[in-house]
Design an enzyme around this catalytic site. Structure first.
Site, PDB file in Angstrom:
ATOM      1  N   CYS A   1     -11.525  -7.434   5.739  1.00 16.89           N
ATOM      2  CA  CYS A   1     -10.495  -6.955   6.608  1.00 16.89           C
ATOM      3  C   CYS A   1     -10.473  -7.656   7.906  1.00 16.89           C
ATOM      4  CB  CYS A   1     -10.473  -5.487   7.146  1.00 16.89           C
ATOM      5  SG  CYS A   1     -12.301  -5.032   7.521  1.00 16.89           S
TER       6      CYS A   1
ATOM      7  N   GLU B   1      -9.823   2.477   9.253  1.00 16.01           N
ATOM      8  CA  GLU B   1     -10.252   1.087   9.154  1.00 16.01           C
ATOM      9  C   GLU B   1      -9.308   0.136   8.535  1.00 16.01           C
ATOM     10  OE1 GLU B   1     -11.149  -2.482   8.670  1.00 16.01           O
ATOM     11  OE2 GLU B   1     -12.940  -1.757   7.689  1.00 16.01           O
TER      12      GLU B   1
END
EC number: 1.2.1.3
Length: 508
Positions: A303, A264
């Site tokens: 993110c 990720e």
């Protein structure tokens, strides 16, 4: 020693950590092999708050020894028993929510209102969710013919490695640990060196609920501890959350041992506002303005931060007048105060990186609509790592639109129609998240399907429920976090193909 009672909570202003933390290996606190420790500081004031084990390959090996010693018994533990342990972990976390939330705030610099209302409740829910998913998981039987049956079983991978980031230390740990442990694996986890202490408070709190060796936490720096873990031939999977450049290295290490990876990684998420959001000055418009301001959540250290905003040009002036006001109303202050909306960046290095991008944006010719500099909050906070929420206006070819800043910085541009909005949205190396705002369901659907991203929030942003798959397209990663599919990511499928016929095939 940990017990089933609520641990002493001395208030959010009291340091929640021990003076020194060793590694948590095999259910015990184990000093680093080298005897070395590193200093942990709080982003709130920049002050030193404790010593953390500076681990190396030898410490990783000790953790792997403990995990391998426990894997057969834990993997054979019934799903019902594993699920019940998961529920006990969640219950104890909930009883000690204030303590854990305070530890996250001191360690990371994020406001206590976020750790209390988001980070910890979500972390707790992920353990409960995967306890339920595990109990509901079923294998399958396929009838091949009258005498032949194919059985399919879900089996754990064994020992897995996990490396977590510094932006949501405990939540990201729980995102990874909950499905891995539920699936019957033993874990060696390395926290980020910038936020190493909160996870140790958690381990001390819940460690006795798991059999020794199921959970092992080894602190240290990336090259000294992270690389030996990711490159070890004693793990069956590596999961990593962090920068894309580091993710490439993790994948290279894993390829040497032919093990699966979950990555990720970075993002540069577009947040798109169509003209009809401003058609009325109502609750929906107010919600859209909050959606714009979500770039500042968690100090922009997300993110999926909606760091690129695309506004239909016909409403730009009206929308941005209100949006700038909303951002300027953000209260920045001591993260330990309950009304603080934006706190400190997680490290001095991250603060300097953000400041460098503020300078880059100005040199590129982007217009600063608000913010644009470090924030000096005075007093003991003057040593902390604070940045003013910043809005740039520019174009999508600028570096501030294309490169991940990971701070409370948003870059705004305009578009004429859906086609141009989609073109700008997809003009990026990344594909982690996106936001679409419109009162028209058809517009939302077409844009949502057209954007190349793994998560498209529609008339919302920064919601992270356990039962919604999360992960990236393009250079934003491989695999998914959350959702029941994550259980499969930490398991392997065994097929038993059984013949009940007494007759031979007849080939020999």
């Amino acid at each position: 020693m940990p017990n089933d009672q609520t641990h002493p909570f001395r208030g959010v202003n009291a340091l929640p950590f021990e003076e020194r933390y060793d590694n948590f290996i095999g259910g015990e606190w184990v000093a680093p092999v080298s005897g070395r420790y590193f200093t942990n500081t709080t982003p709130i004031t920049g002050a030193e708050i404790g010593q953390i084990a500076r681990s190396e390959a030898g410490d990783i090996e000790l953790a792997l020894d403990a995990a391998h010693a426990a894997k057969e018994k834990w993997g054979a533990t019934s799903p019902a028993e594993r699920a019940n342990i998961m529920l006990k972990i969640a219950d104890r976390m909930e009883r000690n929510l204030e303590l854990l939330a305070t530890a996250e705030t001191w360690d990371n610099g994020k406001p206590i209102r976020e750790t209390m209302a988001a980070d910890l409740p979500l972390a707790i829910d992920h353990f409960r969710y995967f306890a339920g998913v595990l109990r509901a998981q079923e294998g399958s039987i396929s009838q091949i013919d009258d005498d032949t049956v194919a059985y399919h079983f879900h089996e754990p991978l064994g020992v897995v490695g996990q490396i977590i980031p510094w932006n949501f230390p405990l939540l990201m740990a729980c995102w990874k640990l909950a499905p891995a442990i539920a699936a019957g694996n033993c874990v060696v986890l390395k926290p980020a060196e910038q936020t190493p202490a909160g996870i140790m408070v958690w381990a001390n709190l819940i460690g006795d609920l798991l059999p020794p060796g199921v959970l092992n936490i080894v602190n240290g720096f990336g090259l000294e501890a992270g690389k030996p873990l990711a490159s070890s031939n004693r793990i069956a999977k590596i999961a990593f959350t962090g920068e894309t450049t580091t993710g490439r290295l993790i994948m290279q290490y894993a390829s040497e041992n032919l093990i699966p990876v979950t990555l990720e990684l970075g993002g540069k998420s577009p947040n798109i506002f169509f003209a009809d959001v401003a058609r009325e000055d109502d609750d929906f418009f107010d919600k859209a303005l909050e959606g714009f301001t979500m770039f500042a959540l968690n100090q922009g250290e997300v993110c999926t931060c909606p760091s690129r905003v695309l506004i239909q040009e016909s409403i730009y002036d009206k929308f941005m007048e209100r949006a700038v006001q909303r951002v300027q109303a953000i209260k920045q202050g001591d993260p330990r105060e309950s009304d603080t909306m934006i706190g400190a960046q997680a490290s001095s290095e991250q603060k300097e990186k953000i400041l460098s991008y503020l300078d880059i944006g100005k040199k590129e010719g982007a217009e600063v609509l608000t913010g644009g500099k470090a924030a000096d909050l005075g007093g003991e906070l003057s040593g902390g790592y604070y940045i003013e929420p910043t809005i740039f206006r520019g174009n999508n070819k600028m570096r501030i639109f294309q490169e991940e800043i990971f701070g409370p910085v948003v870059s705004v541009t305009t578009f004429k129609d859906q086609a141009e909005a989609l073109e700008i949205a997809n003009d990026t190396l990344y594909g982690l998240g996106a936001g679409v705002w419109s009162r028209d369901a058809n517009t939302c659907y077409r844009m949502g399907r057209g954007i190349k991203a793994g998560r498209v929030w529609t008339n919302c942003y920064h919601a992270y429920p356990a039962h919604a798959a999360f992960g990236g397209y393009k250079q934003s990663g491989i695999g998914r976090e959350t959702h029941k599919m994550m259980l499969d990511h930490y398991q392997q499928t065994k097929n038993m193909l059984v013949s009940y016929s007494p007759k031979k095939l007849g080939f020999f």
